[in-house]
Scaffold this active site. Structure first.
Site, PDB file in Angstrom:
ATOM      1  N   LYS A  99      -4.136  12.174 -13.705  1.00 56.73           N
ATOM      2  CA  LYS A  99      -5.171  11.209 -13.311  1.00 56.73           C
ATOM      3  C   LYS A  99      -5.857  10.587 -14.544  1.00 56.73           C
ATOM      4  CE  LYS A  99      -4.528  11.334  -8.846  1.00 56.73           C
ATOM      5  NZ  LYS A  99      -3.981  10.154  -8.133  1.00 56.73           N
ATOM      6  N   ASN A 150      -5.090  14.708   4.340  1.00 56.45           N
ATOM      7  CA  ASN A 150      -4.085  15.767   4.501  1.00 56.45           C
ATOM      8  C   ASN A 150      -3.553  16.294   3.170  1.00 56.45           C
ATOM      9  OD1 ASN A 150      -3.859  15.856   7.407  1.00 56.45           O
ATOM     10  ND2 ASN A 150      -3.009  13.788   7.261  1.00 56.45           N
ATOM     11  N   TYR A 170      -2.457  17.927 -12.625  1.00 54.65           N
ATOM     12  CA  TYR A 170      -3.103  16.845 -11.858  1.00 54.65           C
ATOM     13  C   TYR A 170      -4.173  16.159 -12.710  1.00 54.65           C
ATOM     14  CZ  TYR A 170      -5.481  14.597  -7.865  1.00 54.65           C
ATOM     15  OH  TYR A 170      -6.039  13.698  -6.990  1.00 54.65           O
ATOM     16  N   VAL A 184       0.860  -1.193   0.000  1.00 55.99           N
ATOM     17  CA  VAL A 184       0.000   0.000   0.000  1.00 55.99           C
ATOM     18  C   VAL A 184       0.891   1.236   0.000  1.00 55.99           C
ATOM     19  CG1 VAL A 184      -1.793   1.282   1.232  1.00 55.99           C
ATOM     20  CG2 VAL A 184      -1.776  -1.224   1.328  1.00 55.99           C
ATOM     21  N   SER A 223      -7.267   7.029  -8.939  1.00 56.77           N
ATOM     22  CA  SER A 223      -7.456   8.117  -9.891  1.00 56.77           C
ATOM     23  C   SER A 223      -8.102   9.272  -9.136  1.00 56.77           C
ATOM     24  CB  SER A 223      -8.311   7.623 -11.065  1.00 56.77           C
ATOM     25  OG  SER A 223      -8.541   8.647 -11.983  1.00 56.77           O
TER      26      SER A 223
HETATM   27  N1  LIG Z   1      -8.319  13.767  -0.797  1.00 55.51           N
HETATM   28  C1  LIG Z   1      -9.017  13.926  -1.916  1.00 55.51           C
HETATM   29  O1  LIG Z   1      -9.962  14.725  -1.975  1.00 55.51           O
HETATM   30  C2  LIG Z   1      -8.689  13.112  -3.148  1.00 55.51           C
HETATM   31  C3  LIG Z   1      -9.584  13.147  -4.220  1.00 55.51           C
HETATM   32  C4  LIG Z   1      -9.300  12.411  -5.365  1.00 55.51           C
HETATM   33  C5  LIG Z   1      -8.165  11.640  -5.415  1.00 55.51           C
HETATM   34  N2  LIG Z   1      -7.304  11.624  -4.355  1.00 55.51           N
HETATM   35  C6  LIG Z   1      -6.105  10.792  -4.479  1.00 55.51           C
HETATM   36  O2  LIG Z   1      -6.032   9.928  -3.372  1.00 55.51           O
HETATM   37  C7  LIG Z   1      -4.681   9.537  -3.173  1.00 55.51           C
HETATM   38  C8  LIG Z   1      -4.348   9.624  -1.697  1.00 55.51           C
HETATM   39  O3  LIG Z   1      -4.402  10.972  -1.297  1.00 55.51           O
HETATM   40  P1  LIG Z   1      -4.963  11.454   0.116  1.00 55.51           P
HETATM   41  O4  LIG Z   1      -6.067  12.393  -0.169  1.00 55.51           O
HETATM   42  O5  LIG Z   1      -5.192  10.309   1.012  1.00 55.51           O
HETATM   43  O6  LIG Z   1      -3.727  12.383   0.561  1.00 55.51           O
HETATM   44  P2  LIG Z   1      -2.781  12.408   1.828  1.00 55.51           P
HETATM   45  O7  LIG Z   1      -1.845  13.541   1.569  1.00 55.51           O
HETATM   46  O8  LIG Z   1      -3.582  12.441   3.081  1.00 55.51           O
HETATM   47  O9  LIG Z   1      -2.002  11.031   1.737  1.00 55.51           O
HETATM   48  C9  LIG Z   1      -1.079  10.783   0.715  1.00 55.51           C
HETATM   49  C10 LIG Z   1       0.162  10.115   1.296  1.00 55.51           C
HETATM   50  O10 LIG Z   1       1.071   9.874   0.228  1.00 55.51           O
HETATM   51  C11 LIG Z   1       2.369  10.176   0.667  1.00 55.51           C
HETATM   52  N3  LIG Z   1       3.200  10.560  -0.457  1.00 55.51           N
HETATM   53  C12 LIG Z   1       3.120  11.680  -1.204  1.00 55.51           C
HETATM   54  N4  LIG Z   1       4.106  11.717  -2.103  1.00 55.51           N
HETATM   55  C13 LIG Z   1       4.840  10.589  -1.920  1.00 55.51           C
HETATM   56  C14 LIG Z   1       6.004  10.090  -2.535  1.00 55.51           C
HETATM   57  N5  LIG Z   1       6.637  10.750  -3.509  1.00 55.51           N
HETATM   58  N6  LIG Z   1       6.498   8.894  -2.110  1.00 55.51           N
HETATM   59  C15 LIG Z   1       5.881   8.231  -1.094  1.00 55.51           C
HETATM   60  N7  LIG Z   1       4.794   8.681  -0.464  1.00 55.51           N
HETATM   61  C16 LIG Z   1       4.274   9.849  -0.879  1.00 55.51           C
HETATM   62  C17 LIG Z   1       2.180  11.350   1.628  1.00 55.51           C
HETATM   63  O11 LIG Z   1       3.282  11.472   2.540  1.00 55.51           O
HETATM   64  C18 LIG Z   1       0.881  10.992   2.319  1.00 55.51           C
HETATM   65  O12 LIG Z   1       1.096  10.300   3.546  1.00 55.51           O
HETATM   66  C19 LIG Z   1      -3.847  10.431  -4.087  1.00 55.51           C
HETATM   67  O13 LIG Z   1      -3.453   9.707  -5.229  1.00 55.51           O
HETATM   68  C20 LIG Z   1      -4.800  11.541  -4.465  1.00 55.51           C
HETATM   69  O14 LIG Z   1      -4.482  12.105  -5.715  1.00 55.51           O
HETATM   70  C21 LIG Z   1      -7.545  12.334  -3.226  1.00 55.51           C
END
Ligand SMILES: NC(=O)c1ccc[n+]([C@@H]2O[C@H](COP(=O)([O-])OP(=O)(O)OC[C@H]3O[C@@H](n4cnc5c(N)ncnc54)[C@H](O)[C@@H]3O)[C@@H](O)[C@H]2O)c1
Length: 248
Positions: free
Chosen positions: A156, A188, A152, A13, A138
């Protein structure tokens, strides 16, 4: 008593330190998996590992670096049953004319290239065993042009193409590949508006069209379903998990 869904399975993960990745790691461990939790933040990983009562191995490092990909695969041992490519970053809502090369390169390195490299690394073992499941994250920005900045959004859409192409080539070998497309989730992730034009163009849409924030557990439920045998005939799907936004 039946075995839990991920009994005796090892699942990698990424982004496991926060948000959707963290909720997914927790759920997988609760359902019997050994979780290889990867994140750039060692501190966040420590917290997640302390919260998880099941088996978890942590790998801290930047996934845009091939070395971190190699370490993650090595930490998984000789069998990877599932891969959840969840780590991702946003842009600053830059429209095309305002894109800085650094933003474009960084967003692609994390959201696209890291996903490709990790998937490429686990596929040979999955193919050899005739079994494996990959889930990519995505976004609503993978389904429309009005949910983020251009870097972005393009990254995606690339995740969707990667998911479909991988499913096309390897479903006959027993490896399924799917994606979830979340709407807004309470995590976050940082998404600072760096463009006045984007603010003007997207601001009104964001006040009207967008559903309420989802909790990360809702995404973890969909991701673990796609990783599990419950989704045994699902491959190449881009599943909106967005409170109905894609239907608007
Ligand atoms: N939060 C939203 O609204 C949302 C909506 C659509 C898609 N997403 C996608 O969901 C996924 C997870 O995001 P989230 O919202 O849980 O964000 P988040 O920032 O809470 O968690 C993402 C994690 O990925 C880690 N990370 C970032 N860059 C990294 C790297 N280069 N190497 C290793 N780890 C890395 C960060 O340290 C963080 O702990 C992402 O792909 C994001 O694009 C999020």
């Amino acid at each position: 008593m039946t075995d839990p869904r991920f009994h005796d399975q090892t699942v990698i993960v990424t982004g496991a330190g926060s948000g959707i990745g963290r909720a997914t790691a927790q759920r997988l461990a609760a359902e019997g998996a050994t979780v290889v939790a990867v994140d750039v933040s060692a501190e966040r990983l420590r917290q997640v590992a302390a919260e998880i009562s099941g088996r978890v191995v942590t790998v801290d490092g930047d996934l845009s670096d091939q070395l971190t990909v190699d370490r993650a695969v090595a930490a998984a041992g000789d069998r990877v049953d599932g891969l959840a490519n969840i780590a991702g970053i946003m842009d600053g809502f830059e429209p095309t004319a305002e894109i800085a090369d650094e933003t474009w390169d960084r967003v692609f390195a994390v959201n696209v290239t890291a996903m490709m490299r990790l998937t490429r690394a686990v596929l040979p073992g999955m193919i050899a065993r005739g079994r494996g499941a990959i889930v990519n994250v995505s976004s609503e920005a993978g389904l429309r042009g009005s949910a983020a900045g251009t870097p972005y959004t393009v990254s995606k859409h690339a995740v969707n193409g990667f998911t479909r192409s991988t499913a096309f080539f390897y479903t006959p070998k027993g490896v399924r590949c799917n994606a979830v497309a979340p709407g807004p989730v309470a995590t976050n992730i940082e998404a600072p508006f760096r463009s006045a034009w984007a603010q003007e163009r997207l601001g009104p849409l964001m006040q009207t069209n967008i559903p309420a924030l989802a909790q990360p557990d809702a995404l973890a439920a969909a991701i673990t379903w796609l990783l599990s045998d419950d989704a045994s005939d699902v491959s190449g799907a881009i599943l909106p998990v967005d409170g109905g936004w894609a239907a608007v």
